[in-house]
Write an enzyme that holds these catalytic residues in place. Sequence first.
Site, PDB file in Angstrom:
ATOM      1  CD  GLU A 176      -3.132  -1.049   2.088  1.00 34.32           C
ATOM      2  OE1 GLU A 176      -3.060  -0.253   3.046  1.00 34.32           O
ATOM      3  OE2 GLU A 176      -4.103  -1.811   1.899  1.00 34.32           O
ATOM      4  CD  GLU A 295      -3.899  -5.903   2.956  1.00 34.54           C
ATOM      5  OE1 GLU A 295      -4.747  -5.240   3.580  1.00 34.54           O
ATOM      6  OE2 GLU A 295      -2.674  -5.670   2.990  1.00 34.54           O
TER       7      GLU A 295
HETATM    8  O1  AHR Z   1      -5.110  -6.003   6.882  1.00 31.21           O
HETATM    9  C1  AHR Z   1      -4.991  -4.883   7.709  1.00 31.21           C
HETATM   10  C2  AHR Z   1      -4.287  -3.726   7.026  1.00 31.21           C
HETATM   11  O2  AHR Z   1      -5.092  -3.260   5.979  1.00 31.21           O
HETATM   12  C3  AHR Z   1      -2.977  -4.039   6.348  1.00 31.21           C
HETATM   13  O3  AHR Z   1      -1.908  -3.997   7.224  1.00 31.21           O
HETATM   14  C4  AHR Z   1      -2.871  -2.955   5.324  1.00 31.21           C
HETATM   15  O4  AHR Z   1      -2.158  -3.369   4.185  1.00 31.21           O
HETATM   16  C5  AHR Z   1      -4.309  -2.596   5.009  1.00 31.21           C
HETATM   17  O5  AHR Z   1      -4.530  -1.240   5.066  1.00 31.21           O
END
Ligand code: AHR
Length: 506
Positions: A176, A295
């Site tokens: 990210e 994610e």
């Molecule tokens: O999964 C939780 C968080 O969400 C992770 O660390 C990050 O990559 C995202 O913002």
Amino acid sequence: MAATKKAELIVDKAYTIGEVDKRLYGSFVEHLGRAIYGGVYEPGHPTADEHGFRQDVIDLVKGLKVPIIRYPGGNFVSGYNWEDGIGPKENRPRRLELAWRTIETNEVGVNEFVTWANKVDAEVMMAVNLGTRGIDAARNLVEYCNHPQGTYWSDLRRAHGYAEPHRIKVWCLGNEMDGPWQIGHKTAHEYGRLAAETAKVMKWVDPSIELVACGSSNRGMRTFPEWEATVLEHTYEYVDYISLHTYYGNRENDLGNFLAKSLDMDEFIRTVVAVADYVKAKKRSKKTLHLSFDEWNVWYHSNEADRKLEPWQIAPPQLEDIYTFEDALLVGCMLITLLRHADRVKIACLAQLVNVIAPIMTKTGGPAWAQTIYYPFMHASTLGRGTSLLPVVKSPVYDARDFEAVPVLECAAVANDEEDTLTLFLVNRDQEADLLLQGDLRQYRGYRVERHTVLTHDDPKATNTMDHPNNVVPQEGGGATLDDEGRLEARLPKLSWNVIRLTRAS
Ligand code: AHR
């Protein structure tokens, strides 16, 4: 009681979307909260093995048949020195962990995590730190993990007790990096250049690896989709995947709108495919880039509690969302969305796996149990392997706050020629009415309904807890039928996740 609604479905083996890469059912474990310490690893626990890994957690993870697990972050990775987590445990430093404002003990590091992943039959998808670090730390980590022997880092791994290389195939180039919350946040140009050079050198160390460039943190980012275009301009020839992340919540308590949020995920995927193909055309490249949706989940229940947490604790309860039945339905819709993009989305990671926004919860020192979202994921992962087919669906629709013409029926179809099966994953989003499904599956004449599994509950807010772990669980016997002409009939209860599996009648 509302009248039953009707939906129609045609499935034809000729209309394929693509092969389902098993890595579509990946997950994610970050050094965050009680994911590692108190989740995966708890040496004093009654079920702990000789390495300190909880066997009850291993058993639940194995039930999900997760083939690949992203590690060690997440936001954590952008401040992580991987060297802190290798060698004798007593020499490992305690560090301030700035992403989540905790203390990291480094009791678990790369080697321990690979050992654990082997126990759950998963490969590791390793992220490198492109926040505070860069090319040098990344290439050393590849050498430590993957080079057989005879160099400084590979021999150090061997000296640490790991004679065989870990052979880690998939690597994420940071996490990210478009987000201002990220340690070492960068512009798209800054990140693109660094990612390209890091990728180049990592592949020099081990040409067999695959690399994932960071896409946007979510579709709502101000820099989306320009970020993808710029990053790929720099990295296209060096990387194999571009990442996508998304989390949804029902803060406004509007169920119809919440359940429609998978349509946002669908649009997100379509846009990233379009941008990747634009860069491909611009570069006259022959390579088609794939997507790593590394994610995705529901995440919002724990936000308030996390804001109140005292900083600098070791493994405090963080991001401990207690999932409801309605969350399981959205997770089901998101799984269907991923399957419907199986041609381009080759990796996806449910974020996360244990305790932290997770399908599996534990009590430190106590039991482990499955949250509501465990079940649709388990069904898709264990039964949804093969070829994703394009179902033709005629469904009633409804309008929601942010979405128009939301289909009441969501559906994915997966054919498996080796097993001679067709598996349908279906969600009825309707809050009032059961859905009478009529399917034209004439190519499946001579098959029978092996199972019709239903996950439903009267209360959309129902949860599974330590004391009531079986409140929301799937039931067999949904009653779907298939006649001699291949006509399917099924009643999908209002607000339900359904798995209908056909197998050739012997
Ligand atoms: O999964 C939780 C968080 O969400 C992770 O660390 C990050 O990559 C995202 O913002």
